[in-house]
Motif scaffolding. Structure first.
Motif, PDB file in Angstrom:
ATOM      1  N   VAL A 288     -45.347  50.660 -39.530  1.00 31.20           N
ATOM      2  CA  VAL A 288     -44.858  49.978 -38.278  1.00 31.20           C
ATOM      3  C   VAL A 288     -45.474  50.200 -37.252  1.00 31.20           C
ATOM      4  CG1 VAL A 288     -42.791  50.391 -36.321  1.00 31.20           C
ATOM      5  CG2 VAL A 288     -42.290  50.670 -38.999  1.00 31.20           C
TER       6      VAL A 288
ATOM      7  N   GLY B  55     -46.279  46.764 -36.134  1.00 34.22           N
ATOM      8  CA  GLY B  55     -45.532  47.142 -35.215  1.00 34.22           C
ATOM      9  C   GLY B  55     -46.098  46.074 -33.795  1.00 34.22           C
TER      10      GLY B  55
ATOM     11  N   LEU C 157     -40.556  44.261 -38.150  1.00 32.08           N
ATOM     12  CA  LEU C 157     -41.309  46.013 -37.538  1.00 32.08           C
ATOM     13  C   LEU C 157     -41.643  45.578 -36.631  1.00 32.08           C
ATOM     14  CD1 LEU C 157     -43.806  45.256 -41.308  1.00 32.08           C
ATOM     15  CD2 LEU C 157     -41.945  47.591 -40.860  1.00 32.08           C
TER      16      LEU C 157
ATOM     17  N   GLY D 100     -38.857  47.598 -35.247  1.00 34.25           N
ATOM     18  CA  GLY D 100     -39.560  49.108 -35.266  1.00 34.25           C
ATOM     19  C   GLY D 100     -39.340  49.327 -37.060  1.00 34.25           C
TER      20      GLY D 100
END
Lengths: 130, 128
Positions: free
Chosen positions: A61, A65, A126, A130
């Motif tokens: 993440v 992310g 992601l 998250g």
């Protein structure tokens, strides 16, 4: 690239045109352009895989992310899916024709679509949730 | 109109193997392998999006000796196909098609793919 029934008359006629010159040129060009883009994204893919191989979700993440990494990676997957479908089409055209070809080509499209959609949705998850 | 039966076109086993022919087949083979191999990448991303548990499962499989073997092969396949693509880019400019040149390019493709794969794994896996 659409299937053309080649009869004796078609062969005998010197004015016969085989295949679709616009679609075939586009196919050739698409394959070169997507291939070049894949090479351009090499560093990104290598970084993501090397950095995250075997890591936990938190790390994934943290890296994917990041929208500056996640979104280009998602874009890469779309380009890769196009390149895959195009390339597999070359292979299928060499070994199949008629309805068998159409069936395999449909499966090809579905597989590449699935790869692209699953990959992009996973990355967007992601990035944004998250 | 009757047509007498003609000899069938000889297939692979008839021809003397050449390096250009082998690398052409390898380009198609690695292309198909990469096609299937995208499942490895997408499954990993999907598992990460899904949750820690599925990701643990994927990491266990990819981290096993068999998983590592497959990933090593996948790395080689990707690199070989990329270099093969670059070879096609070169040919698109009508360069490297003469006898000798094309064999040299084909050997370079093979050797560079092995060297680069070993380099990537040495730098990022074995020494990391």
């Amino acid at each position: 690239m659409r299937e053309q029934i080649i009869t004796r008359d078609v062969v005998a006629n010197p004015k016969s045109v085989y295949g679709d010159k616009r679609a075939s040129t586009r196919h050739f060009f698409t394959q070169r352009v997507t291939g070049a883009i894949n090479i351009a994204f090499l560093a990104l893919l290598l970084f993501v895989v090397v950095r995250l191989a075997g890591q936990d979700r938190v790390d994934m993440v943290a890296v994917i992310g990041n929208a500056w990494i996640g979104l280009p990676l998602a874009l890469l997957l779309v380009i890769v899916a196009i390149h895959m479908r195009n390339g597999m089409r070359d292979t299928l055209e060499d070994y199949f024709h008629g309805r068998t070809y159409s069936l395999y080509m449909m499966l090809n499209t579905m597989f590449c679509l699935a790869v692209g959609v699953v990959g992009v949705v996973s990355i967007l998850k992601l990035v944004f949730w998250g | 109109m009757t047509v007498r039966s003609r000899p069938l076109s000889p297939h692979l086993q008839i021809y003397r193997w050449t390096i250009t022919m082998a690398m052409s087949i390898a380009h198609r083979g690695t292309g198909i392998a990469n096609y299937v191999g995208t499942i490895l990448l997408v499954a990993w991303l999907a598992a990460a999006a899904w949750g820690q548990e599925p990701l643990n499962g994927i990491n266990a499989v990819y981290g096993s000796w068999f998983g590592q073997l497959v990933l090593f092969g996948y790395t080689w396949s990707l690199i070989h196909h990329m270099l093969g693509g670059i070879r096609h880019f070169i040919w698109d400019f009508i360069i490297g098609m003469e006898p000798g040149q094309r064999e040299m390019l084909a050997w370079a493709n093979l050797i560079a793919s092995v060297v680069l794969t070993l380099l990537v794994w040495t730098l990022f896996v074995w020494m990391a």
